[in-house]
Write an enzyme that holds these catalytic residues in place. Structure first.
Site, PDB file in Angstrom:
ATOM      1  N   LYS A 225       0.839  -1.201   0.000  1.00  0.00           N
ATOM      2  CA  LYS A 225       0.000   0.000   0.000  1.00  0.00           C
ATOM      3  C   LYS A 225       0.870   1.246   0.000  1.00  0.00           C
ATOM      4  O   LYS A 225       1.924   1.268   0.639  1.00  0.00           O
ATOM      5  CB  LYS A 225      -0.871   0.036   1.259  1.00  0.00           C
ATOM      6  CG  LYS A 225      -1.983  -0.968   1.298  1.00  0.00           C
ATOM      7  CD  LYS A 225      -2.790  -0.709   2.564  1.00  0.00           C
ATOM      8  CE  LYS A 225      -4.076  -1.472   2.586  1.00  0.00           C
ATOM      9  NZ  LYS A 225      -4.875  -1.120   3.781  1.00  0.00           N
TER      10      LYS A 225
ATOM     11  N   LYS B 250     -16.705   1.624  -2.573  1.00  0.00           N
ATOM     12  CA  LYS B 250     -17.940   1.162  -1.943  1.00  0.00           C
ATOM     13  C   LYS B 250     -19.138   1.356  -2.886  1.00  0.00           C
ATOM     14  O   LYS B 250     -19.200   2.348  -3.612  1.00  0.00           O
ATOM     15  CB  LYS B 250     -18.176   1.940  -0.652  1.00  0.00           C
ATOM     16  CG  LYS B 250     -17.065   1.687   0.373  1.00  0.00           C
ATOM     17  CD  LYS B 250     -17.010   2.759   1.444  1.00  0.00           C
ATOM     18  CE  LYS B 250     -15.758   2.585   2.287  1.00  0.00           C
ATOM     19  NZ  LYS B 250     -15.464   3.769   3.108  1.00  0.00           N
TER      20      LYS B 250
ATOM     21  N   GLY C  39      -7.747   3.252  -3.478  1.00  0.00           N
ATOM     22  CA  GLY C  39      -7.162   2.020  -4.031  1.00  0.00           C
ATOM     23  C   GLY C  39      -5.915   2.258  -4.868  1.00  0.00           C
ATOM     24  O   GLY C  39      -5.260   1.303  -5.303  1.00  0.00           O
TER      25      GLY C  39
ATOM     26  N   HIS D 269     -15.376  -4.953   5.647  1.00  0.00           N
ATOM     27  CA  HIS D 269     -15.005  -3.560   5.904  1.00  0.00           C
ATOM     28  C   HIS D 269     -16.078  -2.969   6.820  1.00  0.00           C
ATOM     29  O   HIS D 269     -17.225  -2.808   6.408  1.00  0.00           O
ATOM     30  CB  HIS D 269     -14.929  -2.785   4.587  1.00  0.00           C
ATOM     31  CG  HIS D 269     -14.641  -1.324   4.765  1.00  0.00           C
ATOM     32  ND1 HIS D 269     -13.499  -0.709   4.290  1.00  0.00           N
ATOM     33  CD2 HIS D 269     -15.336  -0.343   5.383  1.00  0.00           C
ATOM     34  CE1 HIS D 269     -13.516   0.576   4.606  1.00  0.00           C
ATOM     35  NE2 HIS D 269     -14.637   0.829   5.270  1.00  0.00           N
TER      36      HIS D 269
ATOM     37  N   ASN E  27     -10.369   8.467   8.035  1.00  0.00           N
ATOM     38  CA  ASN E  27     -10.711   9.576   7.145  1.00  0.00           C
ATOM     39  C   ASN E  27     -11.138  10.752   8.011  1.00  0.00           C
ATOM     40  O   ASN E  27     -12.095  10.658   8.774  1.00  0.00           O
ATOM     41  CB  ASN E  27     -11.825   9.166   6.186  1.00  0.00           C
ATOM     42  CG  ASN E  27     -11.328   8.122   5.192  1.00  0.00           C
ATOM     43  OD1 ASN E  27     -10.200   8.224   4.707  1.00  0.00           O
ATOM     44  ND2 ASN E  27     -12.119   7.131   4.924  1.00  0.00           N
TER      45      ASN E  27
ATOM     46  N   ARG F 106     -12.767  13.444   7.822  1.00  0.00           N
ATOM     47  CA  ARG F 106     -13.763  14.255   7.108  1.00  0.00           C
ATOM     48  C   ARG F 106     -15.097  13.525   7.157  1.00  0.00           C
ATOM     49  O   ARG F 106     -15.188  12.405   7.652  1.00  0.00           O
ATOM     50  CB  ARG F 106     -13.344  14.401   5.644  1.00  0.00           C
ATOM     51  CG  ARG F 106     -13.111  13.036   5.015  1.00  0.00           C
ATOM     52  CD  ARG F 106     -12.937  13.068   3.528  1.00  0.00           C
ATOM     53  NE  ARG F 106     -12.451  11.804   3.010  1.00  0.00           N
ATOM     54  CZ  ARG F 106     -13.195  10.761   2.721  1.00  0.00           C
ATOM     55  NH1 ARG F 106     -14.493  10.806   2.920  1.00  0.00           N
ATOM     56  NH2 ARG F 106     -12.674   9.641   2.253  1.00  0.00           N
TER      57      ARG F 106
HETATM   58  P1  ADP Z   1      -7.793   3.448   0.158  1.00  0.00           P
HETATM   59  O1  ADP Z   1      -7.470   4.555   1.110  1.00  0.00           O
HETATM   60  O2  ADP Z   1      -6.941   3.453  -1.072  1.00  0.00           O
HETATM   61  O3  ADP Z   1      -9.265   3.348  -0.123  1.00  0.00           O
HETATM   62  P2  ADP Z   1      -7.873   1.402   2.245  1.00  0.00           P
HETATM   63  O4  ADP Z   1      -6.703   1.103   3.093  1.00  0.00           O
HETATM   64  O5  ADP Z   1      -8.989   2.192   2.878  1.00  0.00           O
HETATM   65  O6  ADP Z   1      -7.370   2.107   0.894  1.00  0.00           O
HETATM   66  O7  ADP Z   1      -8.486   0.076   1.686  1.00  0.00           O
HETATM   67  C1  ADP Z   1      -9.526   0.058   0.744  1.00  0.00           C
HETATM   68  C2  ADP Z   1     -10.156  -1.327   0.668  1.00  0.00           C
HETATM   69  O8  ADP Z   1      -9.154  -2.278   0.298  1.00  0.00           O
HETATM   70  C3  ADP Z   1     -10.724  -1.863   1.980  1.00  0.00           C
HETATM   71  O9  ADP Z   1     -12.040  -1.471   2.227  1.00  0.00           O
HETATM   72  C4  ADP Z   1     -10.629  -3.359   1.750  1.00  0.00           C
HETATM   73  O10 ADP Z   1     -11.673  -3.782   0.898  1.00  0.00           O
HETATM   74  C5  ADP Z   1      -9.338  -3.498   0.988  1.00  0.00           C
HETATM   75  N1  ADP Z   1      -8.209  -3.731   1.923  1.00  0.00           N
HETATM   76  C6  ADP Z   1      -7.427  -2.818   2.527  1.00  0.00           C
HETATM   77  N2  ADP Z   1      -6.491  -3.392   3.308  1.00  0.00           N
HETATM   78  C7  ADP Z   1      -6.673  -4.714   3.195  1.00  0.00           C
HETATM   79  C8  ADP Z   1      -6.011  -5.877   3.738  1.00  0.00           C
HETATM   80  N3  ADP Z   1      -4.964  -5.779   4.545  1.00  0.00           N
HETATM   81  N4  ADP Z   1      -6.486  -7.095   3.381  1.00  0.00           N
HETATM   82  C9  ADP Z   1      -7.544  -7.232   2.539  1.00  0.00           C
HETATM   83  N5  ADP Z   1      -8.190  -6.195   1.990  1.00  0.00           N
HETATM   84  C10 ADP Z   1      -7.772  -4.948   2.294  1.00  0.00           C
END
Ligand code: ADP
Length: 454
Positions: free
Chosen positions: A158, A237, A165, A208, A289, A291
């Site tokens: 990440k 979402k 994403g 989530h 987040n 916000r």
């Molecule tokens: P972004 O800020 O890019 O949206 P997030 O960290 O909030 O990234 O993650 C977005 C989505 O990706 C989560 O809701 C979940 O569906 C998936 N996700 C994130 N981290 C993980 C993880 N460690 N394992 C599996 N899915 C993940």
């Protein structure tokens, strides 16, 4: 200082949402718009509207000097950033403060702390809030390899600056790590000017679940329950609900305690959301987040509160106790469906164009938040969200039936939308049983008519 006039530094659906809150509070609302948005519903709803530039967001909705000038020339003493655009930009929050304008949101240093996902992970870990097992901080390729071996494949790379994403890569095994690492770094550098990466174990069967918080910055912390957001397409979402069918009373109590500890540890102010993945009865922090979120209405409906009005009041110095928001009683079940201008027959590509007919659903327990109307032309420059349909009913089964009834009434013609996909999802047995994870849409592709045809 009481908020008397608010510049809404955003567009479309969220601008409409904030302007409605202003109106009900007796606070004046000033809209901004790019030349592509002169006909958007949010412009009409405002007491006053200021054109801030040409269509590209960089020259309008992301142009900090233009927004500050719009606020000062119209006598606004506060700015609401909505979501997206500058909502999590600490430079914008500071620019507001420097010009004696209240930024309706957390302090700039909190935005910085939680905006960088690695520093957020560290701050939460120090507060005793566990993240998904993974690396301790930023990793190079060698450390990523070690960390992946330690937590076990599959893993997720990440971007620390990530969002939506972007800069995220799923890595199934060690043979794919090098290529994925390079790709994620290149993508993160291009999108955010920052290629710092970290690594988490990929939880392949997780939900989530996020917690809404509202803090007055004066010691008052309200934990406003959870939202279930596991129905996602490419990490975006699609449908959200509250409460989560996967959260037991015991788990909810533990998540509530944890969220309160997190808010106090960073001395949070305003509305925010702590996002978690829930797997095997455990929950793991993924990000915060700082916000308002798109899906905030489901919380509003089950909690009987107005989060945007609360944000504005808190920014003006009110405490949660003064707002009678120091505790909540949750009631019933709410579901939100995002109606996007996207073409299911073309891999859900954004599909701008003219809306020739728009008849929103009516009746008990139905809310529609939108800036569109019949004759409105969806511009190609911004996100594809047209409207949100939110329903409330006494329990989850009745909420699903109400959502389907309302989607049946919704008429929206001229551009393809995600309406039919939502009907498919709400009709699917796994969704109806509440038995789904973040891979739901991938798992049931063949069973949903709209997805199997695309
Ligand atoms: P972004 O800020 O890019 O949206 P997030 O960290 O909030 O990234 O993650 C977005 C989505 O990706 C989560 O809701 C979940 O569906 C998936 N996700 C994130 N981290 C993980 C993880 N460690 N394992 C599996 N899915 C993940």
């Amino acid at each position: 200082m009481t908020v008397t006039r608010v510049l809404v530094a955003n567009r479309g659906e969220v601008a409409v949402r904030v302007l409605r809150a202003c109106q009900e509070l007796g606070v004046e609302g000033v809209a901004v718009y790019s030349t592509a948005d002169a006909e958007s519903g949010h412009v009409d709803l405002a007491d006053r509207a200021v054109c801030i530039g040409p269509p590209p967001a960089a020259k309008s909705y992301l142009d900090i000097p233009a927004l500050i000038a719009a606020a000062t020339t119209t006598g606004c003493n506060a700015v609401h950033p909505g979501w997206g655009f500058l909502a999590e930009n600490s430079g914008f929050a500071r620019a507001c403060e420097d010009n004696d304008i209240i930024f309706i949101g957390p302090r700039p240093d909190t935005i910085d702390l939680m905006g960088d996902k690695i520093s957020a992970r560290t701050a939460m870990s120090e507060a005793g809030v566990a993240g998904v097992p993974g690396s301790d901080g930023p990793v190079g390729l060698a450390e990523a390899t070690q960390s992946a071996e330690a937590v076990g494949y599959p893993v997720l790379l990440k971007a620390s600056a990530g969002g939506g994403g972007t800069g995220m890569r799923l890595v199934a095994g060690s043979e794919d790590l090098t290529r994925a690492f390079e790709a994620a770094a290149v993508e993160a550098r291009a999108a955010f000017g920052n290629d710092e990466l970290y690594l988490e174990k990929a939880l392949t069967s997780a939900r989530h679940v996020e917690i809404q918080v509202l803090c007055d910055g004066l010691g008052g912390v309200l934990i406003a329950g959870e939202r279930e957001c596991s129905v996602q397409r490419r990490h975006q979402k699609v449908i959200e609900e509250a409460p989560s069918p996967a959260v037991s009373d015991e788990l909810r109590a533990a998540m509530t305690d944890t969220a309160e500890r997190a808010c106090r540890a960073i001395d949070y102010r305003g509305a925010g959301t702590l996002e978690f993945l829930v797997a095997d009865g455990h929950f793991y922090f993924i990000e915060m987040n700082t916000r308002l979120q798109v899906e905030h209405p489901v919380t509003e409906l089950v909690a009987g509160i107005d989060l945007v009005q609360a944000q504005i009041a808190i920014a003006g110095g009110a405490t949660l106790a003064e707002l009678a928001l120091d505790s909540l009683t949750m009631r019933g079940h709410a579901i939100e469906v995002r109606i996007n201008a996207e073409d299911p027959a073309n891999d859900f590509m954004p599909a701008p164009g003219e809306i020739t007919e728009f008849v929103p659903p009516l009746g008990p327990g139905v809310r529609v938040d939108t800036h569109v109307y019949a004759g409105y032309a969806v511009p190609p420059y911004y996100d594809s969200l047209l409207a949100k349909l939110i329903v409330w009913a006494e329990d989850r089964p009745r909420s699903i039936e109400r959502a389907l009834r309302a989607l049946g009434e919704l008429r929206i013609e001229g551009v393809p939308t995600t309406r039919e996909l939502a009907i498919d999802i709400l009709s699917h047995s796994a969704f109806r049983e509440g038995d789904y994870t973040t891979t739901f849409l991938e798992d049931v592709v063949a069973e949903l008519p709209t997805l199997s045809q695309s």
